[in-house]
Design a protein around this motif. Structure first.
Motif, PDB file in Angstrom:
ATOM      1  N   PHE A 105       8.104   5.859  50.012  1.00 40.69           N
ATOM      2  CA  PHE A 105       6.593   6.814  50.888  1.00 40.69           C
ATOM      3  C   PHE A 105       6.423   7.890  50.400  1.00 40.69           C
ATOM      4  CE2 PHE A 105       7.762   3.827  54.483  1.00 40.69           C
ATOM      5  CZ  PHE A 105       6.302   4.013  55.423  1.00 40.69           C
ATOM      6  N   ARG A 106       6.433   8.414  49.541  1.00 36.19           N
ATOM      7  CA  ARG A 106       7.072  10.139  49.522  1.00 36.19           C
ATOM      8  C   ARG A 106       6.081  10.116  48.360  1.00 36.19           C
ATOM      9  NH1 ARG A 106      12.559  13.435  48.148  1.00 36.19           N
ATOM     10  NH2 ARG A 106      10.619  14.446  47.249  1.00 36.19           N
ATOM     11  N   ARG A 107       6.484   9.018  47.292  1.00 35.47           N
ATOM     12  CA  ARG A 107       5.660   8.685  45.493  1.00 35.47           C
ATOM     13  C   ARG A 107       3.668   9.954  45.983  1.00 35.47           C
ATOM     14  NH1 ARG A 107       5.054   3.429  47.501  1.00 35.47           N
ATOM     15  NH2 ARG A 107       2.771   2.418  46.398  1.00 35.47           N
ATOM     16  N   LYS A 108       3.685  10.073  44.838  1.00 38.28           N
ATOM     17  CA  LYS A 108       2.218  11.010  45.007  1.00 38.28           C
ATOM     18  C   LYS A 108       1.334   9.973  45.572  1.00 38.28           C
ATOM     19  CE  LYS A 108       3.362  14.746  42.266  1.00 38.28           C
ATOM     20  NZ  LYS A 108       2.934  15.634  41.068  1.00 38.28           N
ATOM     21  N   ASP A 109       0.735   8.515  45.061  1.00 34.96           N
ATOM     22  CA  ASP A 109      -0.113   7.930  44.785  1.00 34.96           C
ATOM     23  C   ASP A 109       0.240   7.085  46.048  1.00 34.96           C
ATOM     24  OD1 ASP A 109       2.065   6.369  44.056  1.00 34.96           O
ATOM     25  OD2 ASP A 109       1.123   5.327  42.576  1.00 34.96           O
ATOM     26  N   ALA A 110       0.869   7.133  47.171  1.00 28.90           N
ATOM     27  CA  ALA A 110       1.475   5.973  48.252  1.00 28.90           C
ATOM     28  C   ALA A 110       0.352   5.949  49.040  1.00 28.90           C
ATOM     29  CB  ALA A 110       2.202   6.566  48.970  1.00 28.90           C
ATOM     30  N   SER A 111      -0.697   4.482  49.538  1.00 27.37           N
ATOM     31  CA  SER A 111      -1.570   4.868  49.535  1.00 27.37           C
ATOM     32  C   SER A 111      -2.178   4.749  51.358  1.00 27.37           C
ATOM     33  CB  SER A 111      -1.284   3.564  50.197  1.00 27.37           C
ATOM     34  OG  SER A 111      -0.998   2.723  50.729  1.00 27.37           O
ATOM     35  N   TRP A 112      -0.675   5.560  52.051  1.00 24.83           N
ATOM     36  CA  TRP A 112      -0.929   5.702  53.073  1.00 24.83           C
ATOM     37  C   TRP A 112      -2.003   7.225  53.076  1.00 24.83           C
ATOM     38  CZ3 TRP A 112       0.924  10.292  54.431  1.00 24.83           C
ATOM     39  CH2 TRP A 112       2.316  11.138  54.092  1.00 24.83           C
ATOM     40  N   ALA A 153      -3.102  12.047  55.031  1.00 24.97           N
ATOM     41  CA  ALA A 153      -2.250  12.911  54.026  1.00 24.97           C
ATOM     42  C   ALA A 153      -3.124  14.174  55.013  1.00 24.97           C
ATOM     43  CB  ALA A 153      -2.474  13.243  53.314  1.00 24.97           C
ATOM     44  N   ASP A 154      -3.820  14.781  55.686  1.00 26.04           N
ATOM     45  CA  ASP A 154      -4.712  15.819  56.239  1.00 26.04           C
ATOM     46  C   ASP A 154      -3.958  15.880  57.440  1.00 26.04           C
ATOM     47  OD1 ASP A 154      -6.514  16.137  54.034  1.00 26.04           O
ATOM     48  OD2 ASP A 154      -7.686  14.542  55.411  1.00 26.04           O
ATOM     49  N   ASP A 209       5.630  14.023  48.045  1.00 26.32           N
ATOM     50  CA  ASP A 209       5.795  14.272  46.445  1.00 26.32           C
ATOM     51  C   ASP A 209       4.599  14.729  46.385  1.00 26.32           C
ATOM     52  OD1 ASP A 209       8.124  14.493  46.300  1.00 26.32           O
ATOM     53  OD2 ASP A 209       7.642  12.564  45.089  1.00 26.32           O
ATOM     54  N   ALA A 210       3.188  15.026  47.514  1.00 25.21           N
ATOM     55  CA  ALA A 210       2.005  14.792  47.257  1.00 25.21           C
ATOM     56  C   ALA A 210       1.396  16.126  48.089  1.00 25.21           C
ATOM     57  CB  ALA A 210       1.108  14.136  46.929  1.00 25.21           C
ATOM     58  N   LYS A 211       1.927  16.679  48.919  1.00 26.98           N
ATOM     59  CA  LYS A 211       2.065  17.803  49.886  1.00 26.98           C
ATOM     60  C   LYS A 211       1.151  18.604  49.551  1.00 26.98           C
ATOM     61  CE  LYS A 211       4.129  20.418  53.059  1.00 26.98           C
ATOM     62  NZ  LYS A 211       5.022  21.698  53.115  1.00 26.98           N
TER      63      LYS A 211
END
Length: 227
Positions: A105-112, A153-154, A209-211
């Motif tokens: 879930f944390r990785r930058k390219d996670a699709s969610w 993400a938003d 990580d992409a927060k």
């Protein structure tokens, strides 16, 4: 050539069929069946079914992304009248399915993160933050309008940053009326007396990580005394 072979070899027909698969199967399993299926999963028809690209505007009531509803339940459960029982608490965030696979879930390219919240997509969000004091409540509001459809993400980054403290909770109110100016409202409440400056409540593994630290432009604070 049989009718089945004709369908399976026609990209337009195959994409319509794959778009009806359950989202989890379409996202995770279908791309690994064959190169043809992998190519089909990036067509506009399938990408709309996966909530990656928006449907055209419509007068119908927006449909929530079913995979996000399953994986991020607190964000799609509207709270009752008692604000201290709202579903979005730090504890609820840390008990989502994320807890079972935090690295994924944390990785930058996670699709969610790039999935749309609804179809047709939501575009404008209001954030209402209420601070509970001994004498009353102090409320302030901000509008998030990025000029594009809102993604998970938003919503996630905005809401979680507001409740990363003790005695706090939030819920999301989804607006479905046809003439609405806003698609959703994030209402957050926290108690000032209980807060400890700088103390993080939500564990680090629940922050992507992409927060994106997006500074919301809040209006003036409004004080409402307790009745």
């Amino acid at each position: 050539m049989t009718a089945r072979d004709t369908v399976m070899s026609t990209p337009e027909l195959l994409s319509l069929i794959l778009a009806r698969l359950p989202m989890r199967d379409l996202l995770i399993a279908a791309p690994f069946v064959s190169k043809t299926w992998r190519d089909i999963t990036v067509t506009p028809v399938v990408q709309r079914a996966l909530f990656f690209i928006p449907e055209p505007p419509s007068s119908t009531e927006p449909m929530h992304n079913p995979l996000l509803v399953e994986m991020f339940t607190p964000f799609f459960t509207e709270g009752a009248g008692n604000r201290w029982r709202w579903p979005g608490t730090p504890e609820a965030i840390m008990h989502m399915p994320w807890a079972r696979a935090p690295d994924a879930f944390r990785r930058k390219d996670a699709s969610w993160r790039r999935m749309l919240l609804t179809q047709p997509p939501a575009r404008k969000m209001v954030v209402v933050e209420t601070c509970n004091n001994r004498g009353g409540d102090t409320e302030r509001r901000a509008v998030l309008d990025l000029g594009r459809p809102l993604c998970m993400a938003d919503l996630y980054d905005s809401a979680v940053s507001l409740i990363d403290r003790v005695a706090s909770s939030f819920h999301v109110r989804w607006h479905t009326e046809p003439e609405r100016d806003v698609d959703l409202s994030v209402e957050c409440v926290w108690t000032k007396q209980c807060c400890r400056t700088g103390k993080r409540i939500i564990e680090k593994e629940f922050f992507s990580d992409a927060k994106v630290v997006r500074k919301l432009e809040f209006g003036e604070r409004v004080f409402r005394p307790h009745q």
